[in-house]
Design a protein around this motif. Structure first.
Motif, PDB file in Angstrom:
ATOM      1  N   GLU A 150       2.981 -32.497   8.818  1.00 56.97           N
ATOM      2  CA  GLU A 150       3.479 -33.722   8.133  1.00 56.97           C
ATOM      3  C   GLU A 150       2.374 -34.612   7.641  1.00 56.97           C
ATOM      4  O   GLU A 150       2.662 -35.158   6.793  1.00 56.97           O
ATOM      5  CB  GLU A 150       4.399 -34.307   9.433  1.00 56.97           C
ATOM      6  N   GLN A 151       1.140 -34.329   8.118  1.00 58.12           N
ATOM      7  CA  GLN A 151       0.046 -35.074   7.442  1.00 58.12           C
ATOM      8  C   GLN A 151      -0.186 -34.503   5.871  1.00 58.12           C
ATOM      9  O   GLN A 151      -0.365 -35.404   4.950  1.00 58.12           O
ATOM     10  CB  GLN A 151      -1.272 -34.958   8.174  1.00 58.12           C
ATOM     11  N   LEU A 195       2.239 -33.136   4.164  1.00 59.88           N
ATOM     12  CA  LEU A 195       3.509 -33.478   3.691  1.00 59.88           C
ATOM     13  C   LEU A 195       3.254 -34.906   2.885  1.00 59.88           C
ATOM     14  O   LEU A 195       3.507 -35.264   1.672  1.00 59.88           O
ATOM     15  CB  LEU A 195       4.571 -33.247   4.595  1.00 59.88           C
ATOM     16  N   ARG A 196       2.968 -35.775   3.670  1.00 58.79           N
ATOM     17  CA  ARG A 196       2.683 -37.209   3.472  1.00 58.79           C
ATOM     18  C   ARG A 196       1.562 -37.253   2.249  1.00 58.79           C
ATOM     19  O   ARG A 196       1.819 -38.061   1.234  1.00 58.79           O
ATOM     20  CB  ARG A 196       2.421 -38.034   4.449  1.00 58.79           C
ATOM     21  N   ARG A 207       3.496 -40.686   0.242  1.00 61.09           N
ATOM     22  CA  ARG A 207       4.050 -41.580   1.161  1.00 61.09           C
ATOM     23  C   ARG A 207       3.946 -41.395   2.596  1.00 61.09           C
ATOM     24  O   ARG A 207       4.093 -40.160   3.200  1.00 61.09           O
ATOM     25  CB  ARG A 207       5.755 -41.538   0.931  1.00 61.09           C
ATOM     26  N   GLU A 208       3.952 -42.446   3.445  1.00 64.30           N
ATOM     27  CA  GLU A 208       3.706 -42.293   4.956  1.00 64.30           C
ATOM     28  C   GLU A 208       4.818 -42.419   5.816  1.00 64.30           C
ATOM     29  O   GLU A 208       4.811 -42.178   6.959  1.00 64.30           O
ATOM     30  CB  GLU A 208       2.768 -43.749   5.363  1.00 64.30           C
ATOM     31  N   ASP A 209       6.076 -42.524   5.104  1.00 63.78           N
ATOM     32  CA  ASP A 209       7.336 -42.555   5.987  1.00 63.78           C
ATOM     33  C   ASP A 209       8.174 -41.164   5.792  1.00 63.78           C
ATOM     34  O   ASP A 209       9.178 -41.110   6.468  1.00 63.78           O
ATOM     35  CB  ASP A 209       8.199 -43.670   5.404  1.00 63.78           C
ATOM     36  N   VAL A 210       7.503 -40.038   5.310  1.00 64.61           N
ATOM     37  CA  VAL A 210       8.196 -38.998   5.357  1.00 64.61           C
ATOM     38  C   VAL A 210       7.811 -37.853   6.227  1.00 64.61           C
ATOM     39  O   VAL A 210       6.964 -38.016   7.095  1.00 64.61           O
ATOM     40  CB  VAL A 210       8.067 -38.239   4.192  1.00 64.61           C
ATOM     41  N   THR A 211       8.891 -37.348   6.741  1.00 64.25           N
ATOM     42  CA  THR A 211       8.887 -36.145   8.042  1.00 64.25           C
ATOM     43  C   THR A 211       9.439 -34.883   7.457  1.00 64.25           C
ATOM     44  O   THR A 211      10.437 -34.912   6.546  1.00 64.25           O
ATOM     45  CB  THR A 211       9.258 -36.671   9.180  1.00 64.25           C
TER      46      THR A 211
END
Length: 707
Positions: free
Chosen positions: A14-15, A17-18, A23-27
């Motif tokens: 997920e790091q 992915l961001r 964006r920092e709010d994605v999972t």
């Protein structure tokens, strides 16, 4: 059971992915993580069937970063379109992924790319499927990549299956590549457009042992509002575009079924003040890149495009309009998937409008005629290669087998994968391996295509939810679990109100635009290669070609096209040119103003009265005499013999026809009259014969051009 190592891996994923999306709010979605976990931890093979815009590229880019951290080799992505490659490289760079591509447009960079791969400086290599069938790449580069890659990705994987709407024979080479991969190299296949039959077929090809992880999600596109506007005439459909294009949000695509239509529609819309441009597979590459960027940047309202602007084009578009229906619900779902992918569309989402036409079925029938050839033509090709005892180029094979170059290339690629032929430097050679014509499979594929076409017609007339209809056609598992689901956004659900009223001014302008006849008949300049092999002594540049000629219209044109198609389908053949087409011909002559001294008419067995009437009418209107005919001297050669193949056509016309003219041809400028241009070779040979007889110039004129 989740372990600490798995939890840590997901956090690391997920790091990445961001970093990828900025964006920092994605999972990660659950299915995204399931695919990444299968690839990175278990080194499995996975097939992901998810809607456009879901985030399939995030799966393979994140998996790439994780595998590279573990010391794996570079990821190899087989990607079908250059537009997709450019978008993917840009996305990869945002996450610090070093991505390069090998395709037909950057040959000068291949050597340095290979060297960078060997130095470990490349994380992702994107390869076009056509490279897989290039002899040098297949024999020298591909084995090294297969042995050293860390992950193999097959994008738009429905192309592997001949059940898919966009089957591509180059993709069949992937089956061989899969079989040659060392154990432990994970494989990911992705697509947004696969029904259950295609999904099963692709999964089977990925792993016959049934261990492939298949992840299918909902194919609902929450941002799309689907609708159909049924109008009777081409003029009304063009007028609807003119009246309502500016109302559509943002920039988008107007899809047409033919190249000719893209030019015609774009010209009309520009004349009505709309900022649009035409785009097709015939658009020059540099211009295509510029047009794509203008669309992405919102610098044009729309591109009027064929399906060449489809699979792999990644942009956030406000709308899609289809002027004419694609021949399958799956193909339609893919095209409309270009719209509604951004987050800036607002609560109303992206309108998607289909304007069907009665002539759509004629166009479907034409494309269906390009399917895999009959068995006897395949056998002729195999025999020609076996008898030659050496590699033969495609042009050389054209001189021996009555197939167009496009169908010949497609057939040879299939035979190559089947092991019956092999592509080598210099062309194709026979392997001598026994080959079986799978007539039953081809029949079932053809029947499936017919069912898909009927489903499109059903879509046009349905009163059901349109998104539910498309999801059902793609065997969406989530819809099967909730069969009463409705989108609430389409015209049938009351979520989209589409006006069907068009202004009289726009209809009149459209009618004037498409009714104006006149298409240039471009002369042939070169004889086909390989004619000497079949006893025809013609080669190289045509010494005295015809002048550019004129026809009323193409058979695929919006204006006179439907009338001309009906004329040539009529049984029995008419004995006279219909009055409105005669008036159109007068308009063409008035615009063209050909300076001629006499007329020569081609003789027709199928439509003799029509051609005689056309020639007589031209003679009376121009006050010029008929000087002779291009006559049928050998009726045993069928009229359409060789129509799909240039060399075969020249040979057939050369045997079938001869010139019968009087001495007034000498020194004259001649109007050469025929009914329809199919290949152009009959007119070319007649013009050559007229020049040999002393004519100063030859100007062809016909009712129609087939293309």
């Amino acid at each position: 059971m989740t372990t600490a190592a798995t939890t840590e891996l997901r956090a690391r994923a997920e790091q990445h992915l961001r970093a990828l999306v900025g964006r920092e709010d994605v999972t990660l979605y659950d299915d995204q993580w399931a695919a990444i976990e299968a690839l990175v931890e278990a080194r499995r093979r996975a097939l992901v069937v998810q809607r456009t815009g879901w985030g399939k590229s995030a799966v393979y880019f994140v998996a790439t970063l994780l595998l590279r951290e573990q010391g794996a080799g570079p990821t190899v992505i087989i990607s079908p379109l250059l537009a997709l490659m450019r978008n993917q490289i840009a996305a990869a760079e945002r996450a610090g992924i070093r991505a390069v591509t090998i395709n037909s447009t950057n040959m000068e960079q291949w050597e340095e790319t290979h060297a960078a791969i060997h130095r470990g400086e490349v994380d992702v290599l994107l390869v076009s499927p056509e490279r897989l069938n290039n002899p040098g790449f297949r024999d020298e580069v591909l084995p090294r990549l297969a042995a050293t890659c860390g992950l193999l990705v097959i994008d738009e994987a429905h192309c592997i299956s001949d059940w898919g709407h966009d089957f591509r024979p180059d993709y069949r080479r992937i089956r061989t590549l899969l079989a040659e991969l060392p154990d432990g190299i994970p494989v990911l296949a992705t697509t947004a457009t696969a029904n259950q039959r295609v999904t099963d077929d692709v999964a089977e090809q990925l792993g016959a042992d049934g261990t492939v992880l298949v992840l299918r999600g909902s194919l609902d596109r929450e941002s799309l509002r689907l609708g159909v506007v049924r109008l009777k005439t081409a003029e009304q459909r063009l007028a609807w575009l003119s009246d309502h294009l500016a109302e559509q949000p943002g920039s988008g695509i107007v899809y047409c079924l033919t190249v000719a239509a893209t030019q015609e529609v774009a010209d009309y819309l520009r004349s009505r003040g709309h900022d649009v441009a035409a785009y097709s597979g015939q658009t020059e590459q540099t211009e295509r890149l510029a047009l794509e960027q203008q669309l992405i940047d919102g610098e044009v309202k729309a591109l009027v495009a064929t399906s060449a602007l489809g699979m792999g084009f990644d942009a956030s578009l406000g709308f899609v309009v289809n002027l004419g229906a694609p021949d399958s619900p799956v193909a339609y779902y893919q095209q409309v998937g270009r719209a509604g992918r951004g987050t800036n569309l607002g609560p109303d989402g992206a309108p998607v409008v289909l304007l069907p036409a009665t002539e759509d079925r004629d166009i479907w029938a034409y494309f269906a005629s390009l399917a895999f050839p009959r068995e006897e033509l395949v056998r002729e090709t195999l025999a020609a290669l076996a008898d030659a005892g050496r590699p033969l180029s495609t042009p050389a094979l054209e001189a021996r087998v009555d197939l167009s170059r496009a169908r010949m290339e497609t057939m040879l690629k299939v035979l190559d994968v089947d092991g019956a032929v092999r592509r080598v430097k210099g062309g194709w050679e026979s392997t001598g391996q026994e080959w079986t014509y799978d007539a039953e499979r081809y029949r079932r594929v053809a029947e499936a295509r017919e069912r898909e076409q009927q489903a499109v017609l059903d879509y046009l007339g349905t009163d059901r939810c349109r998104m539910a209809f498309l999801r059902e056609q793609l065997d969406d598992p989530d819809l099967a679990a909730d069969p009463d689901w409705r989108c609430g956004r389409c015209d049938n659900c009351g979520g989209l109100d589409l006006a069907s009223v068009v202004s009289e001014e726009s209809v009149a302008a459209a009618a004037e635009r498409i009714a104006r006849p006149g298409v240039v008949i471009e002369p042939r300049k070169l004889w086909p290669t390989g004619l000497d092999a079949i006893g025809v002594g013609l080669s190289g540049r045509i010494r005295q070609p015809a002048e550019p000629g004129r026809a009323i219209a193409r058979l695929t044109d919006l204006g006179h096209g439907p009338t001309l198609r009906q004329l040539f389908r009529a049984e029995p053949a008419p004995d006279a040119v219909p009055e409105h087409l005669a008036r159109a011909m007068v308009t063409v002559l008035g615009d063209w103003r050909p300076a001629v001294d006499g007329i020569v008419v081609t003789e027709s067995v199928t439509r003799p009265g029509l051609l005689e009437d056309l020639a007589d009418g031209l003679s009376r209107y121009l006050h010029r005499p008929v000087l002779g005919r291009w006559v049928v001297r050998d009726p045993s050669v069928p009229p359409g013999r060789g129509a799909t193949n240039s060399a075969q056509r020249v040979a057939a016309v050369n045997r079938r026809c001869a010139l019968d003219v009087d001495d007034r041809v000498r020194g004259a400028r001649v109007l050469l009259v025929d009914d329809v241009v199919v290949t152009g070779w009959s007119l070319t040979l007649a013009a050559a014969a007229l020049h040999d007889a002393g004519a100063e110039a030859v100007l062809p004129v016909t009712l129609a051009v087939s293309g």
